[in-house]
Enzyme design. Sequence first.
Site, PDB file in Angstrom:
ATOM      1  N   ARG A 243      -1.914   3.119  -2.757  1.00  0.00           N
ATOM      2  CA  ARG A 243      -2.509   1.714  -3.370  1.00  0.00           C
ATOM      3  C   ARG A 243      -4.089   2.073  -3.655  1.00  0.00           C
ATOM      4  O   ARG A 243      -4.596   2.982  -2.926  1.00  0.00           O
ATOM      5  CB  ARG A 243      -2.313   0.479  -2.272  1.00  0.00           C
ATOM      6  N   LYS A 270      -1.389  -1.497   4.253  1.00  0.00           N
ATOM      7  CA  LYS A 270      -0.988  -3.006   4.190  1.00  0.00           C
ATOM      8  C   LYS A 270      -0.051  -3.455   5.226  1.00  0.00           C
ATOM      9  O   LYS A 270      -0.469  -4.327   5.877  1.00  0.00           O
ATOM     10  CB  LYS A 270      -0.350  -3.124   3.010  1.00  0.00           C
ATOM     11  N   HIS A 333      -3.019   0.262 -10.038  1.00  0.00           N
ATOM     12  CA  HIS A 333      -1.838   0.024  -8.816  1.00  0.00           C
ATOM     13  C   HIS A 333      -0.622   0.489  -9.697  1.00  0.00           C
ATOM     14  O   HIS A 333       0.529   0.628  -9.035  1.00  0.00           O
ATOM     15  CB  HIS A 333      -1.932  -1.472  -8.666  1.00  0.00           C
ATOM     16  N   ARG A 336       1.841   3.594  -9.030  1.00  0.00           N
ATOM     17  CA  ARG A 336       2.924   3.549  -8.019  1.00  0.00           C
ATOM     18  C   ARG A 336       4.120   3.330  -8.649  1.00  0.00           C
ATOM     19  O   ARG A 336       5.210   3.921  -8.337  1.00  0.00           O
ATOM     20  CB  ARG A 336       2.588   2.464  -6.730  1.00  0.00           C
ATOM     21  N   HIS A 360       6.412   1.972   1.885  1.00  0.00           N
ATOM     22  CA  HIS A 360       7.194   0.621   1.689  1.00  0.00           C
ATOM     23  C   HIS A 360       8.050   0.467   3.138  1.00  0.00           C
ATOM     24  O   HIS A 360       8.698   1.508   3.621  1.00  0.00           O
ATOM     25  CB  HIS A 360       8.282   0.391   0.791  1.00  0.00           C
ATOM     26  N   TYR A 370      18.740   2.971  10.814  1.00  0.00           N
ATOM     27  CA  TYR A 370      19.479   4.011  10.912  1.00  0.00           C
ATOM     28  C   TYR A 370      18.863   5.314   9.752  1.00  0.00           C
ATOM     29  O   TYR A 370      19.495   6.163   9.814  1.00  0.00           O
ATOM     30  CB  TYR A 370      20.976   3.737  10.616  1.00  0.00           C
TER      31      TYR A 370
END
Length: 409
Positions: A243, A270, A333, A336, A360, A370
């Site tokens: 970011r 974030k 931005h 990304r 993320h 998992y």
Amino acid sequence: MALTAAEIRAFKPAYKPFKRADGRGLYIEVFPNGSKLWRWKYRVSGKEKRLALGAWPEVSLAKARELLAEARGQLNEGIDPSVHRKKLKATAQFEAANTFAAIALEFIEKKMVSEGRARRTIEKARWHLRLLSPAIGKIPIADVDPQMLLAALRRLEAKGTYETAKKCRGFASRVFRYAIWTGRGQHDPAAALRGALVTPKPKHYAAVLVPGKLGALLRAIDDYDGHPITKFALQITPQVFVRPGELRHAEWEEIDLDAAIWRIPAGKMKARRPHAVPLSSQVLSLLGELKKISGGGRYVFPSFSTPNRPMSENTVNTALRRMGFTKDEVTAHGFRATASTFLNESGKWNPDAIERALSHGDSDAVRGAYSRGNYWDERVQMLQWWSDYLSRLKEGGEVVPFDRQGNRV
């Protein structure tokens, strides 16, 4: 005998204070410095007390008699006027110390900072407070009602900043709940405003998603003739796809050039989780050159005016505009989204590895639980592949496009 205004004006100071009565315990006291103060002498439970009613001429004779009547009324109702005044003063002091702004600042420092919220999150909270303060900052938090808050939010909406208004409502709600938890508030007026504000359209950051256009953009970046540090930021941004705030707050102590890792602490992220970025050979080369310029300071990308602050949040976007690219074509931005799109379409990389590289979280709790760690080895290879891919695009070499399954088309 009752006093007259003319008599009061004629009183001259003496070498020691003297009093002149008006009646029913009201008198004026004249001091050697010339000041004249109204007082009322009364009794409560057999004890003599005095109540100051103000200074003449600010408090006229008529006004002094008005105040006397009010105080006598309180006394007749069993209320000691002196005690009542002290309570009012204490309440005023309590309210002054518990305005919306005061409690909001306390919430930011004692709650958000103590919980280790990301630096950018705390900066945003302080910004939301600055936006709300002109309207409700000085008002005791217990007195703020939904209409007061809505009026402040409507002023933000009138400027077209719908998302900001929505965020300010959410911030205010957290402050009101904090006041309730700490015994200084009774309700959350922001909760009553859910649905009252304009719902902003989802914001999508402009991104270049066509290989040829991306190559042209990268060549334009290499030709950028502005500040050298800005040029390095432009060159590195597409390759690490963090970011913009995470990039500009990068510090040299976080970057291990020997191990080819940039370790970003949780407080800057974030999601408030630490994040590691593998560094390709191209990025390492750029950082090596950049260190000759900014390596003596704290920040990798310092402000132009002082090395003690990071680069401005608008620097990269401003440079892109200066190069001729509009905000509808590309944003800092948006790099990304560019990386995510190309990497997913290549079919070469695990989608989970791409998501981890983008820092993320996983919206699917079971899937997240998992998934195989942080896919570090795959991410190291992926970041190097991505830098190589960008280099080929920039050089105008043949770039084979892929379909959604990763097949040549």
